[in-house]
Motif scaffolding. Sequence first.
Motif, mmCIF file in Angstrom:
data_model
loop_
_atom_site.group_PDB
_atom_site.id
_atom_site.type_symbol
_atom_site.label_atom_id
_atom_site.label_comp_id
_atom_site.label_asym_id
_atom_site.label_seq_id
_atom_site.Cartn_x
_atom_site.Cartn_y
_atom_site.Cartn_z
ATOM 1 N N LYS A 131 5.253 22.591 -4.199
ATOM 2 C CA LYS A 131 4.084 22.742 -5.067
ATOM 3 C C LYS A 131 2.835 23.203 -4.321
ATOM 4 N N LYS A 134 1.595 29.185 -1.515
ATOM 5 C CA LYS A 134 1.033 30.220 -2.379
ATOM 6 C C LYS A 134 1.566 31.613 -2.058
ATOM 7 N N ASP A 159 6.043 27.185 -9.951
ATOM 8 C CA ASP A 159 4.850 27.490 -10.746
ATOM 9 C C ASP A 159 3.576 27.480 -9.912
ATOM 10 N N THR A 160 3.754 27.649 -8.568
ATOM 11 C CA THR A 160 2.572 27.704 -7.703
ATOM 12 C C THR A 160 2.515 28.972 -6.868
ATOM 13 N N GLU A 162 1.938 32.534 -5.668
ATOM 14 C CA GLU A 162 1.090 33.595 -6.198
ATOM 15 C C GLU A 162 1.358 34.942 -5.544
ATOM 16 N N ASN A 186 7.962 33.828 -14.752
ATOM 17 C CA ASN A 186 7.039 33.194 -13.823
ATOM 18 C C ASN A 186 5.604 33.500 -14.235
ATOM 19 N N THR A 188 2.729 32.517 -12.587
ATOM 20 C CA THR A 188 1.677 32.376 -11.573
ATOM 21 C C THR A 188 1.632 33.510 -10.569
ATOM 22 N N LYS A 190 0.785 36.660 -8.669
ATOM 23 C CA LYS A 190 -0.333 37.577 -8.845
ATOM 24 C C LYS A 190 -0.229 38.829 -7.978
ATOM 25 N N ARG A 214 1.892 41.237 -17.586
ATOM 26 C CA ARG A 214 1.445 40.395 -16.479
ATOM 27 C C ARG A 214 0.242 41.041 -15.804
#
Length: 1379
Positions: A131, A134, A159-160, A162, A186, A188, A190, A214
Motif C-alpha cells: 500500500k 508509488k 490501488d496505490t 501511480e 486500475n 490510480t 498516472k 484515463r
Amino acid sequence: MSSSTATSGIDEALHALRSASSSLQNIHFHQSQISSSSCQIAENSMSINISTNREGARFLCQLLGEMAVQGGSFKNLMNLAFNGMQWEQRQLESLCSLLDVSPSLIYLEFQRNRFRNEGVRELSEMLERNKAIKAVIFSQCRIEAAGASLLSSALTKNDTLEELQIWEDSIGSRGAEDLARAIEVNPTLKLLIVFDKESITATPLISAILARSRNMEVHIWSRDNGDRSSKVVEFTPEDNTLRIYKLEASGSRRVACALAWNSTVRTLDMSGIRLRSRWAKEFRVALEQNTSLKDVRLSRTCLRDKAVVYVAAGLFMNQSLENLHLDQNWLTGVGVEHLLCPLSRFSALQNQANTTLRSLVFGGGKTKIGKAGLAAILRMLETNQTIVRLGICGDASLKPDDIVKIFRILERNATLRWLSLEGCAGVQGEMVLQAIMETLQVNPWIEEVDLGRTPLQIAGKTDGIYEKLGQNGSMVAEDDLVDDLPLTMPRCCRIFLCGQEDAGKSTLCNSIFCNMNSSKLPYADQMRSLVTSIEQIMRRAVIKIKTIYDGDIKISIWNLAGQHENFALHDLFFPGYGSPSFFLIVSSLLQKPANKEPKSPEEIEDDLLYWLKFIVSNSRRATAQSMLPYVTIILTHSDRVSQQSGVLQSTANSIQRLKERFQGFVDFYPTVFMVDARSSMSVSKLAHHLRKTSETILQRVPRVFELCDDLRTILSNWRSENCNKPALRWKEFGELCQLKVPALRIRSRHNNIDRVERRRRAVANSLHHIGEVIFFDDLGFLVLDYEWFFGEVLSQLVTLDAANMERFEKIGFVSRTDLEKMLRRTMQHQNPLMGSKVHDNMEAGDLIKMMLKLELCYEQDPGDPQTLLLIPSILEEGRGRNQGWQPSSPDCVYVGRQLECDHWHMFLTKGFFPRLQVNLYNKILGSKNQQGAVYSLERNLICMIINGVHVRVEIGGQLGSYIDVLACSTKTVTETLRLFHHLIIPAIQSMCPSITFAENIIRQDCVRYLIPSRSRKTQCVPLQQIKQALLSMPADSMYDYQHTWSSLVSNNKLILQSGSDYARGLLSDEDFREVLHRRYYDLRHLAVELAVPFESSQESAKVVVNDAQHTIEPSLSGIAKGVEVVLQRLKVLEQEIKDLKQEIQGLRYYEHQLLIELHRKVDYLVSFDVQLEERKVPRLFYFVQVQNNSRRLITTLLPGMTSLRLHMLCEFKREMHVVEDQMGCELMQVDNQAIKCLLPYMSGLMKLLTFALKIGAHVVAGMGHMIPDLAKEFAHLIDSSLLYGGAAAMTAGAIGYAATGQGGRRFRSRSGERNMAQEVVGAQQWLLDFLNSQRIATGKDIAERFGLWRVRYSDTGNIAWICRKHMILRRNEVMEVPV
C-alpha cells in the motif's frame, strides 16, 4: 572470500545503515565482481556493492533480512534501486519482507536485473498487497510477456501504484493486452512508459487508456529497423493532447474506435501517418459520438476523397470539434466539396449542419481543388457563419480568376478573421491585388491574410494589403446615430382601396393604373371584356398592389380584399403614425353587379360605416397623430343608376350626415366621386385627384432619410439578382449596406458595431414607415413583397386548422413544438402555381415570431421560452354555446353587465379579444395562489369558474362594439359584481386604454336562459339610467322602484315576455349606497341654497363605502366557510339592511323639511311684488328644445339657439306641474338681449326644479325625463358665464359656488340679504314683450296657447295661473279672474 571477511562486511554495512537510518532516503544496490561493501555517497543516500559470488548472495539476503527486522528504524527511506542484480528466490523473499514493513518506501527501480518466473511472481504478489509503493521501473530486465502478465495481475488489485515504466524490453502484443486489461480496472496509475522492440505494443495500451478515459500520461517508444529509437504514441494530460507518430493500420482503426467513447482527449495529432479509408470510416463514428475532441490534425496522412467523405459525414453530427487540419493530402474537387458540405447552407431555410468548427486548413500535397472544389469553397464562404480561420495552402490548381471570386465572396462574409493562401500559385496579378483591396475596403472583419510564398508576395506587392489590414484594425471617429443622415420629403405614397365585396375595387384599380400610366392602348374596350375575369382572379387575393410612377413620386394602390374572411388581416397593414397614405372607400350603388337593383341609402351608409370605424379605430391606436386620416368616398356603377331618381339625393344626404358625425376624426375630401370604372372620363378625374392628393400628403408627413431612395433601388436590384425572392434576412440586409451604402458601412472592426446597427435599423424602420418593406426589429428579416406576404403567408396563418395539430388543448393553448409542426405541414402543401413557397424563405420559428409580433398568436408567459401559445384562429366556435348554466338550483343569482364602447366612431379591433383571453388566463390560472379555478376558451367566448362563480365573457355587436359579462352563482349580486369590478372589467379596460366603456345592465332572464348576444342587445339598460331613476324617486319609493323590460321577439317568435325587475336587485350594495350618497349631497346643497339649517344629527346619513374588506382576489380560497362564519355574515348583512333603512328614514325626514321650504320659496316666487298683483301673464315659464322626436329641457341659453319652444307651468300652490298637451310658443332665435334678461331667472328656476326632482316633489311633475343632472347644469352655467359678460359670470359663479357647498356661511349671509324674487324682474319684462310680439295679450289667448287660466285664491287673495284640472278639482278654493 573467507567467512570472517564476509561477516565483517555485513557488520560494517549494518553499522553504516544504523548510523544513517534517521536521514537515509535512497539506497542503491550494485552487483559486481569486487567484494561486497558499502559507502555513503551523500547525507541521505548510500551505495551498497554486492559481489557476484555465493557469499555476495548470502550477504544481500542477510542484509535485506536485517533491514526488514529493523524496518522501524528506516522511517525516511523512500527509494530502492537495484542495478545488475541476479535474483534468487530467498533474496526476493527478503526484499518483499522489507517492502512489506517499510511504509515510507515509494520508489522501486530495477535496471538490468534478471528474474526467474517465480521471482516476478513474488514481486507481483508483493505489489498486490503493498500500500506504499508509488512507482516501479523495469529497465532491460527481460520480463517479457509472462512478466507483463504477472504485473498486470498485480495492477488489477493494487490501488496505490501511480507510475509504471518498462524500458528496453519486449513484452509483445500478449503482454501489452494483459497490461491493457489491467489499466482498464486500475484507477490510480498516472504514468505509463513503455519502450518496446515493436510498435505493436502501443495499440492495446493506448486503446485501453482512451476507451476508459484515463487521465494518464503515456509515452510508448519502439526501435526502428536500424536500431534507432522513435516515439510511437504519447498522451499528456496537462494539455489533453494525444500524438500518434507511428502506428499500423489496424492500430489506427482501434484507436479511432476508442476515441468514440473518450472524454479526456482534446487534441488529436496523427500527422505523418498513412491513413486509409477504413480508418476514416471508424473515425466518422468517433466524430459523431465524441463530445470532447476540439482539435484534429491530419496533415500528410495521404487521405483520399473516400476517406474525406467519411470525415465530412462525421462533421454533420459532431458538435464539439473546433479545428481541423487536412493539408498535404491527396484530395480532388469532389473531396473538397464533401468536406465543405456540413459547413454550408444550400437554401435560406436550411440550417448549417456543423456550427462548432472554427478553423479549417486543407490543400497542398497532391490536392487538386478544381472547379467543383472552388464552387464548394464559394458556397461555404457565402453561407457559413462559424468559420473564422481558413487555410488553402500550396495549391496550384486555383487560377487568378478563382482567387478573385473567393475575395468577392468575402466582401459579404462577416465571420472570417484569418485567411491563408500560402504558396497558392494563383495569387498573382493586378486583378487579384485589386480584388483583395476592394474586399478589405468593405470587409473590416478580416484581421490577417497570409500570402507567403505566393507570386504576389514574391513580387513585393503585398505592402498595401498589410497597410489596409492595419487601418481596418485602428480606431475611427464615431458618428452620431442618425443626426448626420440627411432628411428629405418622402417619394412614396400609398393609397388604400377599401370596400365591401363586389364594390368594383379591382376594376377601378386597374382602370386607375392604366390611366395614370398614360397608356395609349384602347384600354376601355379591353377592360369591358376582361373585367369579369379580372375580378374573379383578384377576388381570391388578400391584397393586390399596383405601382404607379408619377415623375419621381411612387404611388402604390393597395386593393384590400372585401371578403369578410379577410377582415382579420386589415389591422395588420394599417399605416403607422405619419405614414404617407390616404384611403379610398368604395361602395357600389347596386346590390349586385349582375343586376340593376340599386342599394338603399341605409345600405350604402352601412358599407361606409364599417370602413370609417375601421380607419378611426386603428388610427386612434397611435400614440400621436400628426394629421387626421384622409378619406375620399367613391360610388361605383353610376352608369347603371338613373341620375334623375331620388336615390342619389338620399344617398348624398346620408353621406353628408356621416361626414358630420365623423368630423374631427377623419379628414374628408369634399367631393364624392360617382364613377363608372370602365369610363375613361370618370377615371381620369379621379386619377387627377389621386395625383394632387398624393403630392399634398407627401408634403405634410414627416421627412425620411435620403438613403431610402437609394435603398429602394438597391433592394429592387437584389430581388432581380436573387430570383425575385420575397424576403430578405437581416444579415443579408447588413451585407447590402456594407457593400452598397457607405453611410451604413462598418469601416473598422473597432467601430461601435451597435451604433452602426442602430443606424441600419433606423433606416429600415423608415423604409417600413413609407411602405417599401415590412420590418420589425425582433423578427430578423425584411419582407420585400407585400402581396406574397399577405396572400401566401398571413392568409394561411389566420386560417390554421386545429385538426392538423397532433395535440391541441381545449382551452386553446398549444406548445411551440406542435405549432411548428403544423406550420411546416401547412406551408409545404401550397399550390405550386401561387409563387414562391413560404417554407423556402422562412422557417417555422420565424413564422411564430411574426405571428407573435402581428398578434396572430399570444404567449401565455412571455418570459418563458417554453410557454404555451394561444392561436385564436384554431379556437372552435359554438362548442357548448347552447348549453345552460351548470348550477341550476333555485338559489342561483344571475348577473349580467355589458361594456359598450362609449365612442360611437370606434369599435374593438380583431386582436382585442384574443389578448383579453390570454390576459385573463394569466391573472386567474397564472396566480400562485389559484386553487381549482377552471378556464376554457372558444372563439369570441371565455368561460371560467372562480370561487364558485360561473362567468362567461363574450364579445358582441356586428363590429365588436360591446362585451357582455355574464355570471351565475349562489352568491349575492354584490359579491358577483365585486368579482366583475375587481378582476374582469379592469382587465378589459387595460387592453384598450384609448377606449372608454359605458356600463349597461343586462336583463336577468337573458342571463338565466343564455339568450344569444345579438338578441339581448335590446334587453339592456345603462347603469347610470337606473341610478338616475332612483335619484328622481322619493326616498319612500327607492326600494320599490322597478325597471320594466320590453318583450323580446326574434324571427317573429316570442323569446321573452315583457317583465320588470326591482332596481335594488340589479345593483350591488356599493352602487345603491352611491345613489344614497348622491341623494344626501343633493339635499345638502339644496339646504344651503334654501338657507335651511343643517342639523348635525343628519350627518349620520352620510354614506361611507369601504371596499378594502371586499377586495376580490383572482384565485380561489378553496376552503368552504364554516357555519360560524356564515352566521356572522348574515348578521353583517342584517346590520347593513338596518343601516340602509336608517339612511332612507333620515332622508325621508330631511326631504320633508326641505320640501316645505321649497314650496315656500316657490310660492313666494310666484306671488311676489304687490305692485303687480294684477298678474296679467304667468310667471313660471321654461324652454324646451325638440330633437329627434324627443324633448330636452333647456338649462342655459346660448346666442343663436333655434328650434326652442316656450312653455308655462301650472302655478297652483304646492302642486306646480307641467301642463300636458300644451301648445306653447315657438322662439325663432335667442339673441344677446334675451340671454341678459333670462339668465338670472333660468339659473334660479333650474336649481329649484332640479332639487325638487331630487326629492321627488310634485313641483316638477311631468318634467323628470327632461331635467338633466345637477352637475351638468352647473357646467352649462359656468360655460355660459365665459361668454355673456360680467353680470352673468357673477350670477353663474355664485350659483355654482353655493350649490357645491363651498360658499359657506359667507354665501348664506349674502343670499339672505338678497331678494331672490328680484332676479326675475327682467325675465318678466322680457316675457311681456315676447308675448305681445306674438299677439298674446288676453287671458283667452293664454288659455289657447298654454292651457292656463287666471284665478285668485280665496284665502290669501293672491293671483295665480292654473290648469283646467285644478280649476275643476279646486273650484272651492279659487275664483276665476279673467283678463
